[in-house]
Design an enzyme around this catalytic site. Structure first.
Site, PDB file in Angstrom:
ATOM      1  CG  HIS A   1      10.479 -32.353 -25.443  1.00 40.59           C
ATOM      2  ND1 HIS A   1      10.872 -33.730 -25.901  1.00 40.59           N
ATOM      3  CD2 HIS A   1      11.446 -31.439 -25.834  1.00 40.59           C
ATOM      4  CE1 HIS A   1      12.068 -33.747 -26.062  1.00 40.59           C
ATOM      5  NE2 HIS A   1      12.403 -32.590 -26.546  1.00 40.59           N
TER       6      HIS A   1
ATOM      7  CB  CYS B   1      -0.968   0.092   1.305  1.00 35.76           C
ATOM      8  SG  CYS B   1      -1.867  -1.380   1.336  1.00 35.76           S
TER       9      CYS B   1
ATOM     10  CD  GLU C   1       4.017  -7.396 -16.092  1.00 31.20           C
ATOM     11  OE1 GLU C   1       3.835  -7.656 -14.852  1.00 31.20           O
ATOM     12  OE2 GLU C   1       4.971  -7.120 -16.627  1.00 31.20           O
TER      13      GLU C   1
ATOM     14  CE  LYS D   1       7.162  -6.747 -18.345  1.00 33.34           C
ATOM     15  NZ  LYS D   1       8.161  -6.442 -17.445  1.00 33.34           N
TER      16      LYS D   1
ATOM     17  CG  ASN E   1       3.136  -0.445   2.792  1.00 36.32           C
ATOM     18  OD1 ASN E   1       2.722  -1.379   2.162  1.00 36.32           O
ATOM     19  ND2 ASN E   1       4.529   0.033   2.194  1.00 36.32           N
ATOM     20  N   GLY E   2       2.139  -2.831   4.832  1.00 38.10           N
ATOM     21  CA  GLY E   2       2.976  -4.040   5.520  1.00 38.10           C
ATOM     22  C   GLY E   2       1.873  -5.133   6.189  1.00 38.10           C
TER      23      GLY E   2
ATOM     24  CD  GLU F   1      10.717  -9.086 -18.631  1.00 38.75           C
ATOM     25  OE1 GLU F   1      10.258 -10.012 -17.668  1.00 38.75           O
ATOM     26  OE2 GLU F   1      10.162  -8.068 -18.610  1.00 38.75           O
TER      27      GLU F   1
ATOM     28  NE  ARG G   1       5.289   2.325  -3.033  1.00 42.32           N
ATOM     29  CZ  ARG G   1       6.081   1.515  -1.901  1.00 42.32           C
ATOM     30  NH1 ARG G   1       5.105   0.904  -1.068  1.00 42.32           N
ATOM     31  NH2 ARG G   1       7.061   1.361  -1.780  1.00 42.32           N
TER      32      ARG G   1
ATOM     33  CE  LYS H   1       7.800  -0.547 -10.647  1.00 44.12           C
ATOM     34  NZ  LYS H   1       8.221  -1.031 -11.986  1.00 44.12           N
TER      35      LYS H   1
ATOM     36  CD1 TRP I   1      -2.999  -3.988  -5.109  1.00 38.53           C
ATOM     37  CD2 TRP I   1      -2.129  -5.836  -3.758  1.00 38.53           C
ATOM     38  NE1 TRP I   1      -2.616  -5.242  -5.999  1.00 38.53           N
ATOM     39  CE2 TRP I   1      -2.382  -6.419  -5.054  1.00 38.53           C
ATOM     40  CE3 TRP I   1      -1.707  -6.441  -2.609  1.00 38.53           C
ATOM     41  CZ2 TRP I   1      -2.030  -7.714  -5.265  1.00 38.53           C
ATOM     42  CZ3 TRP I   1      -1.329  -7.738  -2.799  1.00 38.53           C
ATOM     43  CH2 TRP I   1      -1.529  -8.465  -4.159  1.00 38.53           C
TER      44      TRP I   1
HETATM   45  C1  F6R Z   1       6.733  -7.574 -13.991  1.00 40.16           C
HETATM   46  C2  F6R Z   1       7.411  -6.997 -12.590  1.00 40.16           C
HETATM   47  C3  F6R Z   1       7.583  -7.916 -11.215  1.00 40.16           C
HETATM   48  C4  F6R Z   1       8.903  -7.510 -10.675  1.00 40.16           C
HETATM   49  C5  F6R Z   1       8.970  -8.198  -9.380  1.00 40.16           C
HETATM   50  C6  F6R Z   1      10.107  -8.070  -8.573  1.00 40.16           C
HETATM   51  O1  F6R Z   1       6.939  -6.323 -14.914  1.00 40.16           O
HETATM   52  O2  F6R Z   1       7.784  -5.771 -12.489  1.00 40.16           O
HETATM   53  O3  F6R Z   1       7.693  -9.233 -11.942  1.00 40.16           O
HETATM   54  O4  F6R Z   1      10.041  -7.606 -11.461  1.00 40.16           O
HETATM   55  O5  F6R Z   1       7.890  -8.187  -8.891  1.00 40.16           O
HETATM   56  O6  F6R Z   1      10.261  -6.676  -8.099  1.00 40.16           O
HETATM   57  P1  F6R Z   1      11.530  -5.922  -7.676  1.00 40.16           P
HETATM   58  O7  F6R Z   1      12.459  -5.741  -8.971  1.00 40.16           O
HETATM   59  O8  F6R Z   1      11.106  -4.507  -7.226  1.00 40.16           O
HETATM   60  O9  F6R Z   1      11.947  -6.732  -6.693  1.00 40.16           O
END
Ligand code: F6R
Length: 623
Positions: free
Chosen positions: A505, A2, A489, A486, A100-101, A482, A27, A618, A74
């Site tokens: 396979h 949050c 998500e 991308k 937050n937490g 990756e 966030r 995020k 969140w």
């Molecule tokens: C996807 C994405 C996440 C982060 C993951 C780790 O686009 O951003 O998969 O890479 O949550 O986050 P960090 O790098 O902040 O540890």
């Protein structure tokens, strides 16, 4: 997960909190709330939904007050609802708390407090804190907060105000990020510097079990026993407008376009001449330690893990050190054997990801040396690492990580090259080529961004398809993983990143005209094998988008069947994404850029909330 913001001063707190929350919206975005103290009373507004709803609420029911706290949520404990959104109030309605937490022992505390007559109005863990502060309050808010914190287990950053202490804002943290912003006759708190950068560039970074007593003209930092703490002012190194969209439709788009400059920042002071050694300030490893290394373990989550997979490949190929890459959540659960002279490289954009932080602690406890590759300065992971190499990407706001990913690979390439040089493990000519290619990469990134319209045209052909497969081999296998992450998500299209060698396979069963395959087939060791895979897909009428090196004449027609029905994809040339040539070992950096653009444009054409994809936040500060 949050976001929290607080203000005390002479201006109207609700507007300052709301502006800060907007910068934190990435966030957590299922609900929001703001509380102020005014005329000796607390006044609170809460809404479910995005912050525009809060704006409307404040229009209808204005809040007035020069001290306030705000929150975007969140959900972790309890569904998104007005009752569960913060700020939470104490039983007597005199104390308001944002958090937050996660409070791990909240069930036990809830039972205890209920037994003592406190009435709970939400299902959240946070509410216990509001009641605990009331329980311990004897006229001194800070003292009550410190006593309450002593009862808590878990992770938290709190902002707390009290109707009976109207000139005080108290903040405290353990494991969750918290900063106090320093103004003139006004001060701030936030869970992220970006939230208050518009107001000030001077902050105190609060550490675990430290408490801040904040008034209009003073900030006192103490430990939980109220012993004073001296802290240097930290000057936020990016400009106020860096956290804004700067003319782009989305933060993600802006951040994709920031990559060339970010790469230049990352190179600055480290590598300028291919004939000279790379300097990595912060690495904190002697040449002897590097020579003694017997194993390197990369660990991270999500996108950062994909960068770690590239890091492992580079470390093994160049420095010839046995290496592995593990998902942080998995590394912890398999109780790994850590030999002497093991280095753990932790990768994280935020530096706050809970699983990554716990994996770091486990590896350290088992005797590994830990260095981290991070973006956010002075984050929790930074503080617990033996060395830190910053990727210098600047703030990343879009939930989907883009520039952090390429810069993580960029930074790990420098680390691997440095280790290779120190250990004398790689051909000096190869080292020189790689350094020169890294120096050229910002320019190549610019060229790739200038080709955006070509990628957009390909996105327009495929954006309505429900399924996709990303295939590659070798050092670009993580690029496929990756690319798929991308796409899934932000567009919600089903996407799988696979080793092309695994096709036969199982996954080849998926191929049909409605599934598009992105095949990474740049020049290098695995080129011929990738061609064979493209042919297999075309033979099964699967459309192919090929990522290939400029000038390649073979790939556009690979798998073309001139006798096929002209409506069959087997009769049509492949869609081409061209990338300029660079050494295969660092091609994951250049390959990533058009794949980010492809995902972005597909999601945009589908009308999705690109910067705030559903169900995602995020920074994942819970395990
Ligand atoms: C996807 C994405 C996440 C982060 C993951 C780790 O686009 O951003 O998969 O890479 O949550 O986050 P960090 O790098 O902040 O540890």
């Amino acid at each position: 997960m949050c976001g929290i913001v607080g203000y005390i001063g002479t201006r109207q707190a609700p507007q300052i909190c709301l502006a800060g929350l907007r910068r934190l919206e990435y966030r957590g975005y299922d609900s929001a709330g703001i509380a102020v103290v005014h005329d000796g009373e607390l006044d609170v507004r809460k809404v479910v939904g995005k912050l525009d709803t809060m704006d409307e609420e404040l229009e209808k029911n204005p809040l007035v007050g020069t001290i306030g706290i705000g929150h975007t949520r969140w959900a972790t404990h309890g569904k998104p609802s007005v009752e569960n959104s913060h700020p939470h109030l104490s039983d007597n309605g005199r104390i308001a708390v944002v958090h937050n937490g996660i409070i791990e022992n909240y069930q036990e505390l809830r039972e205890q407090l209920t037994g003592e007559g406190y009435e709970f109005k939400s299902q959240t863990d946070t509410e216990v804190m509001a009641h605990l502060v009331q329980k311990y309050y004897e006229g001194n808010l800070r003292a009550a907060v410190c006593r309450a914190v002593a009862d808590l287990e878990g992770a938290f950053a709190f902002g707390i105000i009290c109707a009976d202490s109207p000139g005080e804002l108290v903040a405290v943290r353990r494991f969750s990020p918290l900063v106090v912003g320093i103004g003139e006759g006004e001060n701030y708190i936030a869970s992220d510097m970006g939230a208050i950068r518009q107001e000030t560039d001077r902050v105190y970074v609060i550490d675990d079990d430290e408490v801040a007593l904040i008034t209009t003209d003073g900030i006192e930092l103490t430990d939980l026993d109220l012993n004073p703490i001296e802290r240097e002012v930290f000057v936020i190194p990016w400009p106020a407008d860096a956290a804004q969209k700067g003319g782009h439709k989305h933060f993600m788009h802006k951040e994709i376009h920031e990559q060339p400059d970010a790469m230049r920042n990352c190179l600055a002071g480290r590598l300028s001449d291919p004939g000279k050694p790379i300097k990595l300030e912060g690495l904190n490893m002697t040449e002897q330690e590097i020579k003694n290394l017997r194993r390197v373990v990369f660990t991270a989550c999500g996108t950062a893990y994909h960068a770690g997979l590239v890091g492992r490949f580079l470390m093994e190929s160049l420095a010839r050190i046995p290496s592995e890459a593990d998902l942080a959540a998995e590394l912890r659960s398999r109780d790994p054997v850590v030999l002497d002279n093991t280095l753990c490289i932790v990768i994280s954009q935020s530096g706050e990801t809970a699983d990554t932080l716990v994996a770091l602690r486990d590896m350290k406890a088992k005797g590994a040396k830990v260095i981290s590759v991070l973006n956010v300065v002075d984050s929790s992971i930074a503080r617990e690492s033996d060395g830190v190499v910053y990727i210098q990407a600047g703030p990343e706001i879009g939930v989907a990580s883009t520039k952090a990913y390429t810069l993580q690979i960029f930074t790990m390439a420098m680390i691997a090259i440095h280790f290779a040089e120190v250990r004398g493990a790689a051909d000096p000519e190869l080292i020189r080529t790689l350094k020169q290619d890294l120096l050229n990469t910002p320019k190549l990134a610019e060229e790739l961004l200038a080709r955006e319209d070509d990628v957009k045209a390909i996105a327009a052909k495929h954006y309505e398809k429900p399924n996709s497969l990303y295939l590659a081999r070798g050092v670009n296998l993580p690029s496929a993983m990756e690319g798929a992450l991308k796409l899934k998500e932000i567009s919600y299209i089903h996407a799988e990143g696979y080793s092309a060698g695994e096709m036969k396979h199982g996954p080849i069963a998926l191929v049909e005209p409605n599934l598009f395959t992105v095949a990474i087939v740049v020049e290098g060791e695995v080129y011929e094998k990738m061609i064979a895979n493209i042919m297999e897909i075309k033979a099964r009428s699967g459309p192919v988008i090929a990522v290939a090196t400029d000038g390649d004449e073979q790939i556009p027609a690979t798998g073309l069947d001139e006798d096929a029905d002209p409506d069959d994809v087997a009769a049509q040339p492949n869609d081409m994404i061209w990338v300029p040539p660079t050494h295969e070992l660092i091609s994951p950096i250049t390959v990533a850029i058009p794949l980010q653009l492809l995902a972005y444009h597909i999601a945009d054409m589908r009308g999705e909330h690109i910067d705030q994809p559903r169900n995602l936040a995020k920074t994942v500060t819970v395990e």
